[in-house]
Design a protein around this motif. Structure first.
Motif, PDB file in Angstrom:
ATOM      1  N   LEU A  25      24.094  13.448  36.158  1.00 12.78           N
ATOM      2  CA  LEU A  25      24.023  12.620  37.692  1.00 12.78           C
ATOM      3  C   LEU A  25      25.125  13.583  38.219  1.00 12.78           C
ATOM      4  O   LEU A  25      26.861  14.350  38.507  1.00 12.78           O
ATOM      5  N   LYS A  26      24.530  14.086  39.742  1.00 11.45           N
ATOM      6  CA  LYS A  26      24.614  15.054  40.717  1.00 11.45           C
ATOM      7  C   LYS A  26      25.004  14.313  41.490  1.00 11.45           C
ATOM      8  O   LYS A  26      25.730  15.344  42.804  1.00 11.45           O
ATOM      9  N   GLY A  27      25.376  13.204  41.808  1.00 14.42           N
ATOM     10  CA  GLY A  27      25.407  12.248  42.851  1.00 14.42           C
ATOM     11  C   GLY A  27      24.422  10.866  43.273  1.00 14.42           C
ATOM     12  O   GLY A  27      23.638  10.910  42.346  1.00 14.42           O
ATOM     13  N   PHE A  28      25.229  10.482  43.674  1.00 15.31           N
ATOM     14  CA  PHE A  28      24.637   9.208  44.457  1.00 15.31           C
ATOM     15  C   PHE A  28      25.222   9.219  45.862  1.00 15.31           C
ATOM     16  O   PHE A  28      26.293   8.580  46.023  1.00 15.31           O
ATOM     17  N   SER A  29      24.683   7.524  46.520  1.00 14.99           N
ATOM     18  CA  SER A  29      24.987   6.651  46.981  1.00 14.99           C
ATOM     19  C   SER A  29      24.989   5.318  46.884  1.00 14.99           C
ATOM     20  O   SER A  29      24.846   4.814  46.175  1.00 14.99           O
ATOM     21  N   ALA A  30      24.692   4.524  48.458  1.00 11.91           N
ATOM     22  CA  ALA A  30      24.842   3.241  48.350  1.00 11.91           C
ATOM     23  C   ALA A  30      23.838   2.512  47.483  1.00 11.91           C
ATOM     24  O   ALA A  30      23.446   1.544  47.015  1.00 11.91           O
ATOM     25  N   THR A  31      22.660   3.639  48.292  1.00  7.01           N
ATOM     26  CA  THR A  31      21.066   3.016  47.575  1.00  7.01           C
ATOM     27  C   THR A  31      20.422   4.029  46.269  1.00  7.01           C
ATOM     28  O   THR A  31      19.633   3.460  46.217  1.00  7.01           O
ATOM     29  N   PHE A  32      21.140   4.935  46.045  1.00  6.64           N
ATOM     30  CA  PHE A  32      20.506   5.875  44.879  1.00  6.64           C
ATOM     31  C   PHE A  32      21.377   6.682  44.258  1.00  6.64           C
ATOM     32  O   PHE A  32      22.238   6.873  45.127  1.00  6.64           O
ATOM     33  N   PHE A  33      20.597   7.457  43.412  1.00  2.64           N
ATOM     34  CA  PHE A  33      21.154   8.185  42.786  1.00  2.64           C
ATOM     35  C   PHE A  33      20.550   9.566  42.017  1.00  2.64           C
ATOM     36  O   PHE A  33      19.327   9.429  42.176  1.00  2.64           O
ATOM     37  N   VAL A  34      21.069  10.476  41.805  1.00  4.45           N
ATOM     38  CA  VAL A  34      20.250  11.784  41.542  1.00  4.45           C
ATOM     39  C   VAL A  34      21.002  12.131  40.232  1.00  4.45           C
ATOM     40  O   VAL A  34      22.271  12.735  40.122  1.00  4.45           O
ATOM     41  N   VAL A  35      19.772  12.505  39.181  1.00  6.72           N
ATOM     42  CA  VAL A  35      20.052  13.091  37.668  1.00  6.72           C
ATOM     43  C   VAL A  35      19.686  14.377  37.543  1.00  6.72           C
ATOM     44  O   VAL A  35      18.594  14.679  38.135  1.00  6.72           O
ATOM     45  N   LYS A  36      20.156  14.920  36.647  1.00  9.36           N
ATOM     46  CA  LYS A  36      19.028  16.604  36.073  1.00  9.36           C
ATOM     47  C   LYS A  36      18.969  16.697  34.604  1.00  9.36           C
ATOM     48  O   LYS A  36      20.296  16.793  34.057  1.00  9.36           O
ATOM     49  N   CYS A  37      18.555  16.423  34.497  1.00 11.88           N
ATOM     50  CA  CYS A  37      18.176  16.870  32.717  1.00 11.88           C
ATOM     51  C   CYS A  37      17.182  17.904  33.032  1.00 11.88           C
ATOM     52  O   CYS A  37      15.761  17.331  32.823  1.00 11.88           O
ATOM     53  N   GLY A  38      17.303  18.666  32.177  1.00 12.23           N
ATOM     54  CA  GLY A  38      16.517  20.265  32.089  1.00 12.23           C
ATOM     55  C   GLY A  38      16.509  20.907  33.257  1.00 12.23           C
ATOM     56  O   GLY A  38      17.062  21.203  34.443  1.00 12.23           O
ATOM     57  N   SER A  39      14.545  20.881  33.441  1.00  9.59           N
ATOM     58  CA  SER A  39      14.468  21.919  34.957  1.00  9.59           C
ATOM     59  C   SER A  39      14.183  20.630  36.070  1.00  9.59           C
ATOM     60  O   SER A  39      13.084  21.192  36.997  1.00  9.59           O
ATOM     61  N   TRP A  40      14.680  19.227  35.684  1.00  8.88           N
ATOM     62  CA  TRP A  40      13.934  18.301  36.266  1.00  8.88           C
ATOM     63  C   TRP A  40      15.264  17.053  37.254  1.00  8.88           C
ATOM     64  O   TRP A  40      16.153  17.667  36.570  1.00  8.88           O
ATOM     65  N   TYR A  41      14.959  17.542  38.460  1.00  7.76           N
ATOM     66  CA  TYR A  41      16.083  16.079  38.672  1.00  7.76           C
ATOM     67  C   TYR A  41      14.731  14.658  39.167  1.00  7.76           C
ATOM     68  O   TYR A  41      13.838  14.723  39.343  1.00  7.76           O
ATOM     69  N   TYR A  42      15.935  13.408  38.626  1.00 10.88           N
ATOM     70  CA  TYR A  42      15.207  11.978  39.006  1.00 10.88           C
ATOM     71  C   TYR A  42      15.583  11.454  39.880  1.00 10.88           C
ATOM     72  O   TYR A  42      16.871  11.184  40.066  1.00 10.88           O
ATOM     73  N   LEU A  43      15.635  10.906  40.367  1.00  8.39           N
ATOM     74  CA  LEU A  43      16.164  10.214  41.407  1.00  8.39           C
ATOM     75  C   LEU A  43      15.733   8.463  41.183  1.00  8.39           C
ATOM     76  O   LEU A  43      14.762   8.149  40.648  1.00  8.39           O
ATOM     77  N   TYR A  44      17.085   7.597  41.023  1.00  6.38           N
ATOM     78  CA  TYR A  44      16.985   6.080  40.307  1.00  6.38           C
ATOM     79  C   TYR A  44      17.206   5.349  41.923  1.00  6.38           C
ATOM     80  O   TYR A  44      18.157   5.567  42.659  1.00  6.38           O
ATOM     81  N   ASP A  45      16.912   4.394  41.844  1.00  8.67           N
ATOM     82  CA  ASP A  45      17.342   3.203  42.557  1.00  8.67           C
ATOM     83  C   ASP A  45      18.861   2.905  42.391  1.00  8.67           C
ATOM     84  O   ASP A  45      19.130   3.128  41.435  1.00  8.67           O
ATOM     85  N   ALA A  46      19.087   1.747  43.459  1.00 13.28           N
ATOM     86  CA  ALA A  46      20.198   1.172  43.092  1.00 13.28           C
ATOM     87  C   ALA A  46      20.310   0.048  41.204  1.00 13.28           C
ATOM     88  O   ALA A  46      21.051  -0.445  41.336  1.00 13.28           O
ATOM     89  N   LYS A  47      18.649  -0.456  41.678  1.00 11.64           N
ATOM     90  CA  LYS A  47      18.920  -1.208  39.677  1.00 11.64           C
ATOM     91  C   LYS A  47      18.833  -0.580  38.634  1.00 11.64           C
ATOM     92  O   LYS A  47      18.440  -1.178  37.780  1.00 11.64           O
ATOM     93  N   GLY A  48      18.849   0.974  39.336  1.00  9.60           N
ATOM     94  CA  GLY A  48      18.286   2.281  38.108  1.00  9.60           C
ATOM     95  C   GLY A  48      17.531   2.518  37.710  1.00  9.60           C
ATOM     96  O   GLY A  48      16.482   2.591  36.745  1.00  9.60           O
ATOM     97  N   ASN A  49      16.249   1.657  38.534  1.00  7.94           N
ATOM     98  CA  ASN A  49      14.489   1.809  38.369  1.00  7.94           C
ATOM     99  C   ASN A  49      14.330   3.580  38.371  1.00  7.94           C
ATOM    100  O   ASN A  49      14.621   3.989  40.179  1.00  7.94           O
ATOM    101  N   LYS A  50      13.901   4.359  37.844  1.00 10.48           N
ATOM    102  CA  LYS A  50      13.311   5.754  38.408  1.00 10.48           C
ATOM    103  C   LYS A  50      12.608   5.500  39.940  1.00 10.48           C
ATOM    104  O   LYS A  50      11.129   4.943  39.223  1.00 10.48           O
ATOM    105  N   ILE A  51      12.494   6.260  40.943  1.00  4.87           N
ATOM    106  CA  ILE A  51      11.641   6.445  42.353  1.00  4.87           C
ATOM    107  C   ILE A  51      10.613   7.829  41.369  1.00  4.87           C
ATOM    108  O   ILE A  51       9.955   7.788  42.245  1.00  4.87           O
ATOM    109  N   LYS A  52      11.451   9.191  41.032  1.00  4.69           N
ATOM    110  CA  LYS A  52      10.282  10.252  41.086  1.00  4.69           C
ATOM    111  C   LYS A  52      11.245  11.702  40.401  1.00  4.69           C
ATOM    112  O   LYS A  52      12.329  11.096  40.783  1.00  4.69           O
ATOM    113  N   ALA A  53      10.365  12.022  40.115  1.00  7.78           N
ATOM    114  CA  ALA A  53      10.681  13.477  39.577  1.00  7.78           C
ATOM    115  C   ALA A  53      10.241  14.485  40.442  1.00  7.78           C
ATOM    116  O   ALA A  53       9.742  14.756  40.687  1.00  7.78           O
TER     117      ALA A  53
END
Length: 122
Positions: free
Chosen positions: A52-80
């Motif tokens: 976990l790299k950070g979060f706000s009220a609407t989404f959060f960012v995690v880093k896995c290997g050489s990718w960042y994944y963006l997730y919405d507030a419901k825990g659904n992946k938005i983008k890599a």
């Protein structure tokens, strides 16, 4: 009967829809637990999704290997996004996050679009 049904449909349509927002993400050894604005646990995701790299009220960012994944507030992946494109995530706030790549600071939207860039100050 149609009038009553129409009335109830209109009444339901007028009810405010409360969007889910993140108030906290609890990190345990194996899980990330997402809590909403009412303090209610809404989702659990395994920590294997990344750091976990950070979060706000609407989404959060995690880093896995050489990718960042963006997730919405419901825990659904938005983008890599590749770390070679993003660099290092500095902060997450509102509907954006900020990263540093070389001597540039980038601002990204929560759906992974690059919004702005500026030279990093020395």
């Amino acid at each position: 009967m149609k009038k009553i049904l129409t009335f109830f449909i209109l009444l339901l349509a007028m009810l405010p829809v409360r969007a889910q927002s993140i108030s906290h993400i609890e990190t345990t050894r194996s899980w990330y637990y997402i809590y909403d604005q009412d303090g209610k646990k809404t989702k659990g995701l395994p920590t294997s999704i990344g750091e976990l790299k950070g979060f706000s009220a609407t989404f959060f960012v995690v880093k896995c290997g050489s990718w960042y994944y963006l997730y919405d507030a419901k825990g659904n992946k938005i983008k890599a996004l590749s770390t070679s494109t993003v660099g290092e995530v500095l902060s997450v706030a509102g509907d954006t996050f900020t990263s540093r790549l070389g001597s540039w600071i980038y601002t990204w939207s929560k759906d992974g679009r690059k919004l702005r860039s500026r030279p990093a100050g020395q």
